[in-house]
Design a protein around this motif. Structure first.
Motif, mmCIF file in Angstrom:
data_model
loop_
_atom_site.group_PDB
_atom_site.id
_atom_site.type_symbol
_atom_site.label_atom_id
_atom_site.label_comp_id
_atom_site.label_asym_id
_atom_site.label_seq_id
_atom_site.Cartn_x
_atom_site.Cartn_y
_atom_site.Cartn_z
ATOM 1 N N PHE A 8 29.805 38.399 37.779
ATOM 2 C CA PHE A 8 30.623 39.481 37.266
ATOM 3 C C PHE A 8 29.921 39.982 36.006
ATOM 4 C CE2 PHE A 8 34.784 40.619 35.028
ATOM 5 C CZ PHE A 8 34.961 41.776 35.738
ATOM 6 N N SER A 9 29.297 41.153 36.066
ATOM 7 C CA SER A 9 28.633 41.725 34.898
ATOM 8 C C SER A 9 29.384 42.984 34.490
ATOM 9 C CB SER A 9 27.165 42.028 35.180
ATOM 10 O OG SER A 9 27.043 42.924 36.258
ATOM 11 N N TYR A 10 29.459 43.251 33.191
ATOM 12 C CA TYR A 10 30.327 44.315 32.703
ATOM 13 C C TYR A 10 29.851 44.856 31.373
ATOM 14 C CZ TYR A 10 31.813 39.951 30.735
ATOM 15 O OH TYR A 10 31.798 38.714 30.152
ATOM 16 N N LYS A 11 30.364 46.024 31.071
ATOM 17 C CA LYS A 11 30.099 46.710 29.816
ATOM 18 C C LYS A 11 31.426 47.274 29.330
ATOM 19 C CE LYS A 11 27.544 50.337 30.345
ATOM 20 N NZ LYS A 11 26.500 51.347 30.460
ATOM 21 N N SER A 21 28.763 44.007 25.958
ATOM 22 C CA SER A 21 28.515 43.719 27.363
ATOM 23 C C SER A 21 28.513 42.222 27.581
ATOM 24 C CB SER A 21 27.174 44.313 27.787
ATOM 25 O OG SER A 21 26.131 43.714 27.032
ATOM 26 N N LEU A 66 36.025 49.757 31.108
ATOM 27 C CA LEU A 66 35.313 48.550 31.489
ATOM 28 C C LEU A 66 34.603 48.878 32.797
ATOM 29 C CD1 LEU A 66 34.862 45.495 30.942
ATOM 30 C CD2 LEU A 66 36.881 45.063 32.336
ATOM 31 N N VAL A 67 33.276 48.813 32.791
ATOM 32 C CA VAL A 67 32.489 49.134 33.984
ATOM 33 C C VAL A 67 31.538 47.978 34.284
ATOM 34 C CG1 VAL A 67 32.581 51.636 33.667
ATOM 35 C CG2 VAL A 67 30.730 50.359 32.651
ATOM 36 N N GLY A 68 31.222 47.810 35.539
ATOM 37 C CA GLY A 68 30.285 46.755 35.881
ATOM 38 C C GLY A 68 30.164 46.552 37.367
ATOM 39 N N GLU A 69 29.731 45.334 37.719
ATOM 40 C CA GLU A 69 29.548 44.968 39.117
ATOM 41 C C GLU A 69 30.115 43.576 39.370
ATOM 42 O OE1 GLU A 69 25.498 47.262 40.421
ATOM 43 O OE2 GLU A 69 25.313 45.200 39.711
ATOM 44 N N GLU A 84 35.367 50.016 37.893
ATOM 45 C CA GLU A 84 35.644 50.736 36.651
ATOM 46 C C GLU A 84 37.135 50.641 36.369
ATOM 47 O OE1 GLU A 84 35.759 55.371 35.568
ATOM 48 O OE2 GLU A 84 33.739 54.599 35.963
#
Length: 96
Positions: A8-11, A21, A66-69, A84
């Motif tokens: 879980f990666s995020y910014k 991040s 909050l955005v990421g994969e 998102e």
């Protein structure tokens, strides 16, 4: 359905600033029809935190994103999907 997430990666973005991040690489399992809380580590830059704090004091509230994969396991292998989440942070939410 059960969900097995392996990454879980995020910014975190506040207004138009990238505030911080992070990433979680520890496997997380959520059973079907269940939920769980996850603590997300976030690396912040003092410069961005101060800039966001200044904008918050000026405006009283700020939009955040909050955005990421999220990478999940499936019977066909791992699949990575973007996400998102939008919200608003109010200065009244601060506790000192």
């Amino acid at each position: 359905y059960r969900l097995d997430a392996s990454r879980f990666s995020y910014k975190v973005m506040v207004d138009s600033l990238t505030l911080g991040s992070g990433a979680v690489t520890q496997r997380l399992t959520v059973m079907g029809r269940d939920s769980t809380r996850v603590t997300l580590p976030v690396e912040f830059s003092l410069r961005e935190v101060m800039a966001a704090g200044t904008k918050l004091m000026e405006r009283g509230s700020l939009p955040y994103k909050l955005v990421g994969e999220l990478t999940v396991a499936t019977p066909f292998g791992e699949i990575t999907r973007p996400f998102e989440q939008l919200g608003r942070f109010n200065s009244g939410d601060l506790t000192i």
